[in-house]
Design a protein around this motif. Structure first.
Motif, PDB file in Angstrom:
ATOM      1  N   ARG A   1       0.836  -1.193   0.000  1.00 40.90           N
ATOM      2  CA  ARG A   1       0.000   0.000   0.000  1.00 40.90           C
ATOM      3  C   ARG A   1       0.871   1.242   0.000  1.00 40.90           C
ATOM      4  O   ARG A   1       1.985   1.252   0.524  1.00 40.90           O
ATOM      5  N   GLU A   2       0.317   2.309  -0.614  1.00 42.30           N
ATOM      6  CA  GLU A   2       1.094   3.532  -0.768  1.00 42.30           C
ATOM      7  C   GLU A   2       0.142   4.700  -1.013  1.00 42.30           C
ATOM      8  O   GLU A   2      -0.401   4.851  -2.106  1.00 42.30           O
ATOM      9  N   GLU A   3      -0.120   5.508  -0.019  1.00 40.21           N
ATOM     10  CA  GLU A   3      -0.880   6.752  -0.152  1.00 40.21           C
ATOM     11  C   GLU A   3      -2.179   6.578  -0.947  1.00 40.21           C
ATOM     12  O   GLU A   3      -2.372   7.184  -2.001  1.00 40.21           O
ATOM     13  N   GLY A   4      -3.067   5.745  -0.457  1.00 37.71           N
ATOM     14  CA  GLY A   4      -4.363   5.579  -1.090  1.00 37.71           C
ATOM     15  C   GLY A   4      -4.395   4.573  -2.223  1.00 37.71           C
ATOM     16  O   GLY A   4      -5.460   4.307  -2.790  1.00 37.71           O
ATOM     17  N   ALA A   5      -3.248   4.003  -2.557  1.00 34.92           N
ATOM     18  CA  ALA A   5      -3.178   3.023  -3.643  1.00 34.92           C
ATOM     19  C   ALA A   5      -2.700   1.678  -3.109  1.00 34.92           C
ATOM     20  O   ALA A   5      -1.851   1.608  -2.218  1.00 34.92           O
TER      21      ALA A   5
ATOM     22  N   CYS B   1      -8.462  -5.085  -0.235  1.00 35.87           N
ATOM     23  CA  CYS B   1      -8.514  -3.753  -0.839  1.00 35.87           C
ATOM     24  C   CYS B   1      -9.930  -3.180  -0.807  1.00 35.87           C
ATOM     25  O   CYS B   1     -10.125  -1.978  -0.565  1.00 35.87           O
ATOM     26  N   GLU B   2     -10.899  -4.039  -1.052  1.00 37.45           N
ATOM     27  CA  GLU B   2     -12.288  -3.594  -1.080  1.00 37.45           C
ATOM     28  C   GLU B   2     -12.745  -3.151   0.312  1.00 37.45           C
ATOM     29  O   GLU B   2     -13.508  -2.191   0.453  1.00 37.45           O
TER      30      GLU B   2
ATOM     31  N   ASP C   1     -10.916  -1.894   2.757  1.00 37.88           N
ATOM     32  CA  ASP C   1     -10.149  -0.775   3.306  1.00 37.88           C
ATOM     33  C   ASP C   1     -10.566   0.527   2.618  1.00 37.88           C
ATOM     34  O   ASP C   1     -10.288   0.741   1.442  1.00 37.88           O
ATOM     35  N   GLU C   2     -11.210   1.411   3.352  1.00 34.83           N
ATOM     36  CA  GLU C   2     -11.710   2.655   2.776  1.00 34.83           C
ATOM     37  C   GLU C   2     -10.598   3.610   2.363  1.00 34.83           C
ATOM     38  O   GLU C   2     -10.820   4.517   1.559  1.00 34.83           O
ATOM     39  N   GLU C   3      -9.401   3.417   2.894  1.00 33.49           N
ATOM     40  CA  GLU C   3      -8.291   4.295   2.527  1.00 33.49           C
ATOM     41  C   GLU C   3      -7.722   3.957   1.152  1.00 33.49           C
ATOM     42  O   GLU C   3      -7.020   4.773   0.546  1.00 33.49           O
ATOM     43  N   ILE C   4      -8.003   2.759   0.663  1.00 33.56           N
ATOM     44  CA  ILE C   4      -7.538   2.366  -0.666  1.00 33.56           C
ATOM     45  C   ILE C   4      -8.510   2.898  -1.703  1.00 33.56           C
ATOM     46  O   ILE C   4      -9.684   2.547  -1.720  1.00 33.56           O
ATOM     47  N   ARG C   5      -8.014   3.757  -2.588  1.00 31.89           N
ATOM     48  CA  ARG C   5      -8.874   4.402  -3.585  1.00 31.89           C
ATOM     49  C   ARG C   5      -8.652   3.852  -4.991  1.00 31.89           C
ATOM     50  O   ARG C   5      -9.508   3.995  -5.856  1.00 31.89           O
ATOM     51  N   VAL C   6      -7.494   3.239  -5.228  1.00 29.31           N
ATOM     52  CA  VAL C   6      -7.173   2.703  -6.549  1.00 29.31           C
ATOM     53  C   VAL C   6      -6.293   1.467  -6.363  1.00 29.31           C
ATOM     54  O   VAL C   6      -5.538   1.378  -5.388  1.00 29.31           O
TER      55      VAL C   6
END
Length: 265
Positions: free
Chosen positions: A13-17, A46-47, A49-54
């Motif tokens: 993970r890395e800054e929303g990705a 990934c699904e 985790d709300e912090e993951i956007r892409v």
């Protein structure tokens, strides 16, 4: 930052990705039944985790994925073990999860891309390739039919005529060709690939996520029934091919690095 490590798959993970990496570079990142299970679990995380956007999918060691592990396929054939139905169903489940996850997905494509690797690349919302990426729908070369819904996705994206030629010939083509034909989103010089992918990551990790999810939902409503039907047909078609003399002979030839002699049975 490492999030979770599976055998042959890394989730970072890395800054929303989120970065899902096929991680068996010594074997050009093959896709197996076990790999598909791990990929499904990574998507689930990934699904949730709300912090993951892409979500970004890529391969380690300079290759995206060479598709199925033909050497392992030969070992099973030599032992009389047939896992065709199991494998196709596992692949279909992952593709459906990848296609329907409510977050933008990006394929970061370089090096060799074959078989199920092509399916994963085309199933993503955005597929960005190096112009010199080496692509092939190699199924027919080992006496198999396409799987993971690629027949549907390819025909929809580039039309019946070119799809027929690529799937039946099993010939190689480049990332630049795939982009020109409309098979993938874009192809760029290899030295510009990471920069281009990073721009997509930045855009879609800071955009209107709910709108993206609803756009995906509407696009999928136009095609998912056909895609699902295609995947169901693949199960039986691949099983039939897996029992042929041609398939076994072609797998033997592949492992021995020689041209197969097909008998049509």
């Amino acid at each position: 930052m490492l999030w979770k490590a599976y055998e042959g798959v890394l989730l970072e993970r890395e800054e929303g990705a989120a970065f899902i990496t096929l991680n068996d570079p010594a074997n050009m990142n093959p896709v197996t039944v076990t790999t598909m299970d791990y990929l499904c679990d990574a998507l689930r995380l990934c699904e949730q985790d709300e912090e993951i956007r892409v979500i970004v999918l890529r391969g380690a060691g300079g290759n995206f994925s060479a598709g199925g592990n033909v050497k392992a396929m030969k070992e099973r054939l030599d032992k009389g073990i047939n896992t065709a139905r199991e494998g196709i169903r596992a692949g279909g489940e992952f593709m459906m999860r990848l296609r329907t996850i409510a977050k933008p997905t990006i394929a970061w494509i370089e090096g060799a891309v074959a078989g199920a690797g092509m399916s994963i690349a085309m199933c993503c919302d955005f597929s960005i390739a190096a112009e010199d990426a080496k692509m092939v729908f190699a199924f027919v070369n080992i006496g198999f039919v396409p799987d993971c819904g690629i027949t549907h996705m390819l025909t929809k994206s580039i039309g019946r005529t070119r799809a027929t030629e690529l799937l039946m010939s099993g010939r190689r083509f480049r990332g630049a060709d795939a982009a020109q034909w409309g098979m993938i989103t874009a192809a760029v010089p290899r030295e510009n690939l990471e920069e281009t992918v990073r721009k997509y990551i930045d855009k879609y990790s800071h955009g209107p996520g709910v709108a993206y999810a609803q756009i995906k939902k509407m696009i999928n409503s136009c095609t998912m029934r056909e895609l699902n039907a295609c995947m169901q047909e693949e199960v039986e078609a691949q099983y039939i091919c897996s029992r042929t003399e041609d398939h076994k002979a072609a797998v033997d030839a592949f492992c021995e690095k020689r041209k197969p002699e097909f008998k049509g049975r």
